[in-house]
Design a protein around this motif. Structure first.
Motif, short mmCIF file in Angstrom:
data_model
loop_
_atom_site.label_atom_id
_atom_site.label_comp_id
_atom_site.label_asym_id
_atom_site.label_seq_id
_atom_site.Cartn_x
_atom_site.Cartn_y
_atom_site.Cartn_z
N ALA A 1 0.87 -1.27 -0.07
CA ALA A 1 -0.07 -0.16 0.14
C ALA A 1 0.97 1.21 0.10
O ALA A 1 2.11 1.24 0.63
N LEU A 2 0.30 2.29 -0.59
CA LEU A 2 0.84 3.61 -0.33
C LEU A 2 -0.07 4.49 0.44
O LEU A 2 -0.73 4.77 0.13
N THR A 3 0.70 5.10 1.26
CA THR A 3 0.03 5.96 2.21
C THR A 3 0.46 7.37 2.27
O THR A 3 1.84 7.60 2.41
N LEU A 4 -0.34 8.53 2.22
CA LEU A 4 -0.01 9.66 2.33
C LEU A 4 -0.96 10.34 3.60
O LEU A 4 -1.91 10.11 3.76
N TRP A 5 -0.17 11.03 4.52
CA TRP A 5 -0.74 11.71 5.37
C TRP A 5 -1.00 13.24 4.85
O TRP A 5 0.01 13.69 4.91
N ILE A 6 -2.26 13.65 4.79
CA ILE A 6 -2.55 15.14 4.69
C ILE A 6 -2.71 15.66 6.13
O ILE A 6 -3.21 15.21 6.89
N THR A 7 -1.86 16.76 6.27
CA THR A 7 -1.72 17.44 7.39
C THR A 7 -2.22 18.88 7.39
O THR A 7 -2.62 19.52 6.39
N ARG A 8 -2.63 19.43 8.75
CA ARG A 8 -3.25 20.80 8.88
C ARG A 8 -2.27 21.57 9.84
O ARG A 8 -2.33 21.28 11.05
#
Ligand SMILES: O=C(O)CCC(=O)C(=O)O
Ligand SMILES: [Fe+2]
Length: 391
Positions: free
Chosen positions: A372-379
């Motif tokens: 799996a490829l995982t991206l964490w979108i941040t704020r």
């Protein structure tokens, strides 16, 4: 650490008036643990008594923790009162990434040094990233890929799902090829450094260049484009899924510079956890006893890459909706919270509120690899939700 024009530093004032040797020992142990906690840092020489140095191969950088003489004060009249993190890099953003990585392990240091300066550097860093600009329709990068509008073609449904329940599953993301996976093999040599009671997968943080060299640029760009898509589509001011505040101009979603590639082979798992859990620290100046969250992660986006994956092969993502306010991930299991399983099929993309509890169930197939490829979108700014702060 040789001092060059591009040395940047963070000063950590010492918190207690302990004996200098004890302080040094604390720092040395903390540094050792920091380096061992991640493949991002690699020790390049045995830690010296006064100077602990490591390399950051992914960025071609060098980092060192040193004690430094500071202006004598009443409390510390004779010897240095500061610990300094010095980083030699070519790019400002690399300095920011190194600070962010150290900050993830701040509990190693915070008993004896003040980490405020580090925190400020990390906030500045994330705030400077900005969301992905998105892809022009004619872009070569997109020539072969479903545009984000296609991915979210049932837009109202997707956005409603995400707001109301904290997750959405999309089945029309780009699929990966067998040839591409063969090329990706080269990056999957390292088990995570985390406790093997917690997770047993192998991971590598993939740059766009590496993804491109394996024919994965379309998958990479699709994930990277989600933040800009959400920024444009979650601008409503109120949401029934209250704590998940939508992206706004003041609090845009941003993205990191790499994507996690993870592989789970037979018997591998990742036990129930949250990607952005509650800390024990109380939020100041609110009435409702809310607690501070551990990091900047806001949405977790996972693109599954597995041909012919069957439910009986195990490895499902088990997602517990409405669990963002649980302090202990195991409570979701012990207290029988609702969950649903997502089979990690090729071309399936899941987006969920990073605070929700989830696990990767044990892979039972003897030869298939679950990737799996995982991206964490941040704020980076505080979330804009009253009673919820990051850090
Ligand atoms: O691969 C998955 O389905 C989830 C992985 C995960 O939870 C993580 O890496 O934090
Ligand atoms: Fe996770």
């Amino acid at each position: 650490l040789a001092t060059v024009a591009n040395t940047r530093e963070i000063v950590f004032p010492l918190k207690t008036n302990q004996h200098k040797d004890l302080q040094l020992r604390n720092v040395k142990y903390a540094f050792q643990e920091l380096v061992e906690s991640t493949d991002f840092f690699v020790q390049n020489s045995p830690a010296q008594f006064y100077d602990s140095t490591c390399l950051v191969p992914a960025l071609g950088a060098e980092a060192a923790f040193q004690f430094q003489q500071s202006t004598p004060s009443d409390l510390f009249p004779h010897w240095s009162t500061e610990l300094v993190l010095k980083v030699n890099t070519n790019a400002n953003s690399d300095f920011g990434w190194i600070c962010a990585k150290v900050f993830e392990q701040k509990e190693l240091f915070e008993d004896f040094v003040d980490t405020t300066n580090l925190y400020e550097a990390v906030v500045d860093h994330y705030n400077s990233l900005g969301p992905h600009p998105g892809f022009p329709a004619s872009s070569a990068e997109l020539s072969n890929s479903p545009k984000l509008n296609d991915l979210f073609r049932e837009q109202d449904f997707c956005m409603e799902q995400l707001r109301d329940t904290g997750f959405v599953v999309l089945d029309n993301a780009p699929k990966t090829s067998v040839a591409g996976h063969r090329l990706l093999d080269q990056f999957l040599h390292h088990k995570t450094n985390q406790d093997t009671n917690v997770r047993t997968d192998s991971v590598h943080f993939l740059s766009r260049k590496e993804a491109q060299s394996c024919g994965f640029e379309e998958h990479y760009d699709t994930l990277m484009g989600i933040a800009s898509y959400l920024n444009g589509n979650l601008e409503m001011k109120t949401s029934p899924h209250d704590p998940m505040n939508p992206a706004t101009q003041e609090h845009p979603l941003t993205i990191p510079n790499s994507i996690q590639l993870a592989e789970y082979a037979e018997s591998d798992f990742y036990k129930a956890h949250s990607d952005n859990s509650l800390t024990n620290k109380m939020v100041s100046d609110v009435q409702n006893n809310d607690r501070v969250r551990a990091n900047f992660r806001h949405y977790t986006c996972i693109l599954y890459c597995n041909d012919d994956w069957e439910e009986q092969d195990g490895g499902a993502l088990r997602l517990y909706p409405h669990t963002r306010n649980l302090s202990n991930a195991n409570d979701a299991i012990l207290n029988g919270y609702d969950f649903f399983d997502v089979s990690p099929k090729n071309g399936r993309l899941v987006i969920f509120d990073s605070s929700n509890i989830h696990s990767v169930e044990k892979v039972t197939h003897t030869t298939k690899k679950r990737r799996a490829l995982t991206l964490w979108i941040t704020r980076p700014n505080n979330s804009g939700v009253e009673g919820e702060q990051y850090f």
